[in-house]
Design a protein around this motif. Structure first.
Motif, short mmCIF file in Angstrom:
data_model
loop_
_atom_site.label_atom_id
_atom_site.label_comp_id
_atom_site.label_asym_id
_atom_site.label_seq_id
_atom_site.Cartn_x
_atom_site.Cartn_y
_atom_site.Cartn_z
N LYS A 114 44.62 63.24 42.46
CA LYS A 114 45.28 63.25 43.73
C LYS A 114 46.75 63.94 43.47
CE LYS A 114 47.50 60.45 47.53
NZ LYS A 114 47.73 59.12 48.20
N ASN A 115 47.15 64.98 44.08
CA ASN A 115 48.36 65.70 43.80
C ASN A 115 48.07 66.34 42.44
OD1 ASN A 115 49.50 65.40 46.50
ND2 ASN A 115 50.32 63.43 45.69
N ASN A 116 46.84 66.84 41.89
CA ASN A 116 46.59 67.34 40.62
C ASN A 116 46.97 66.31 39.52
OD1 ASN A 116 45.89 70.03 41.59
ND2 ASN A 116 48.18 70.56 41.79
N ARG A 117 46.92 65.02 39.93
CA ARG A 117 46.95 64.06 38.72
C ARG A 117 45.88 63.17 38.92
NH1 ARG A 117 50.40 62.04 35.11
NH2 ARG A 117 50.67 59.82 35.09
N LYS A 118 45.34 62.96 37.65
CA LYS A 118 44.04 62.39 37.54
C LYS A 118 44.37 60.84 37.06
CE LYS A 118 41.15 65.89 35.49
NZ LYS A 118 40.37 66.13 34.23
N TYR A 119 43.45 59.99 37.86
CA TYR A 119 43.62 58.66 37.76
C TYR A 119 42.14 57.93 37.73
CZ TYR A 119 43.29 58.16 42.88
OH TYR A 119 42.81 58.12 44.10
N ILE A 120 42.06 56.73 37.23
CA ILE A 120 40.79 55.96 37.24
C ILE A 120 41.02 54.70 38.00
CG2 ILE A 120 39.01 54.70 35.66
CD1 ILE A 120 39.97 56.81 33.64
N GLU A 121 39.87 54.56 38.84
CA GLU A 121 39.77 53.31 39.39
C GLU A 121 38.55 52.46 38.91
OE1 GLU A 121 39.19 53.89 43.61
OE2 GLU A 121 41.39 54.31 44.09
N VAL A 122 39.32 51.34 38.55
CA VAL A 122 38.20 50.26 37.92
C VAL A 122 38.00 49.23 38.77
CG1 VAL A 122 37.73 48.77 35.76
CG2 VAL A 122 38.91 50.91 35.52
N TYR A 123 36.48 48.97 39.17
CA TYR A 123 36.17 47.98 40.10
C TYR A 123 35.90 46.79 39.41
CZ TYR A 123 36.69 51.50 43.80
OH TYR A 123 37.07 52.57 44.42
N VAL A 124 36.45 45.66 39.69
CA VAL A 124 36.18 44.12 38.89
C VAL A 124 35.57 43.31 40.10
CG1 VAL A 124 36.98 42.47 37.32
CG2 VAL A 124 37.75 44.68 37.10
N ASN A 125 34.43 42.59 39.70
CA ASN A 125 33.91 41.60 40.88
C ASN A 125 33.92 40.34 40.14
OD1 ASN A 125 32.56 41.01 43.25
ND2 ASN A 125 30.77 40.62 41.91
N SER A 126 34.43 39.50 40.98
CA SER A 126 34.47 38.04 40.34
C SER A 126 33.58 37.46 41.23
CB SER A 126 35.95 37.50 40.67
OG SER A 126 36.80 37.98 39.82
N GLU A 127 32.34 36.58 40.59
CA GLU A 127 31.33 35.64 41.45
C GLU A 127 31.88 34.37 41.30
OE1 GLU A 127 28.24 36.84 39.20
OE2 GLU A 127 27.96 38.88 39.92
N ILE A 128 31.71 33.73 42.38
CA ILE A 128 32.33 32.31 42.48
C ILE A 128 31.35 31.49 43.11
CG2 ILE A 128 33.99 30.92 43.94
CD1 ILE A 128 35.74 33.70 44.11
N PRO A 129 30.77 30.11 42.80
CA PRO A 129 29.73 29.59 43.30
C PRO A 129 29.97 28.95 44.41
CG PRO A 129 30.85 28.26 41.52
CD PRO A 129 31.40 29.70 41.74
N GLY A 130 29.03 28.86 45.62
CA GLY A 130 29.25 28.33 46.87
C GLY A 130 29.46 26.56 46.72
N PRO A 131 29.67 26.23 47.86
CA PRO A 131 29.94 24.52 47.70
C PRO A 131 28.61 23.85 47.42
CG PRO A 131 29.90 25.65 50.06
CD PRO A 131 30.05 26.88 49.13
N ASN A 132 27.32 24.54 47.67
CA ASN A 132 26.17 23.64 47.54
C ASN A 132 25.60 24.19 46.35
OD1 ASN A 132 26.19 22.37 50.24
ND2 ASN A 132 25.38 24.45 51.15
#
Length: 168
Positions: A114-132
């Motif tokens: 963006k605007n001639n500047r590189k950056y990295i988006e790192v996607y982190v997923n947290s898994e959470i157990p349901g109530p059952n």
């Protein structure tokens, strides 16, 4: 004569829709032209790290990398010869959870510009157990370290998501 007008109108509508669709596809290709999906190599993953707080971190030096690996029971003797001029280590720590069933994953990394500047988006997923969900009744501290290609001055932005999974 009415059929001719409707046929002409239909043809004109199809041409306009095709043109609009091609322009939309062209704009979409231009938006994603500066994006590059980067490989993510998991170094170590555990449900019992020694990091007790939720934390996302980037290691760009050997000393910081050693500090992060020391937080894993199963990585104390882990040695990687990492060139930190070409790579960064991403640490994702979920913090203390009162039961099992939790997990954290470094899902993907996308290099953008963006605007001639590189950056990295790192996607982190947290898994959470349901109530059952049946889970282990023990404290856990899920965590993961991963290696991604990154130049030293490239900004890294974390994008977090949370997923509650269902059990019977």
């Amino acid at each position: 004569m009415l059929t001719y007008k409707n046929g002409l109108t239909t043809t004109l509508a199809c041409v306009l829709l095709s043109f609009a669709a091609s322009q939309s596809a062209l704009a979409s290709a231009e938006d994603s032209a500066g994006e590059k999906i980067l490989p993510v190599k998991v170094i170590v993953s555990s449900v019992n790290s020694l990091q007790y707080d939720k934390h996302l971190e980037v290691a760009r030096s050997s000393s910081k990398y050693q500090e992060l690996t020391s937080l894993f029971h199963n990585a104390r003797n882990l040695t990687y010869d990492i060139d930190f001029n070409k790579y960064a280590v991403i640490g994702a720590f979920m913090g203390v959870k009162s039961t099992g069933g939790y997990n954290i994953n470094i899902v993907k990394a996308i290099q953008k510009e963006k605007n001639n500047r590189k950056y990295i988006e790192v996607y982190v997923n947290s898994e959470i157990p349901g109530p059952n969900c049946m889970v282990t009744m023990a404290f856990t501290q899920p965590a993961e370290l991963a290696l991604i290609p990154a130049e030293p001055r490239t900004d890294i932005i974390f994008k977090e998501s949370y997923e509650v999974y269902k059990c019977r």
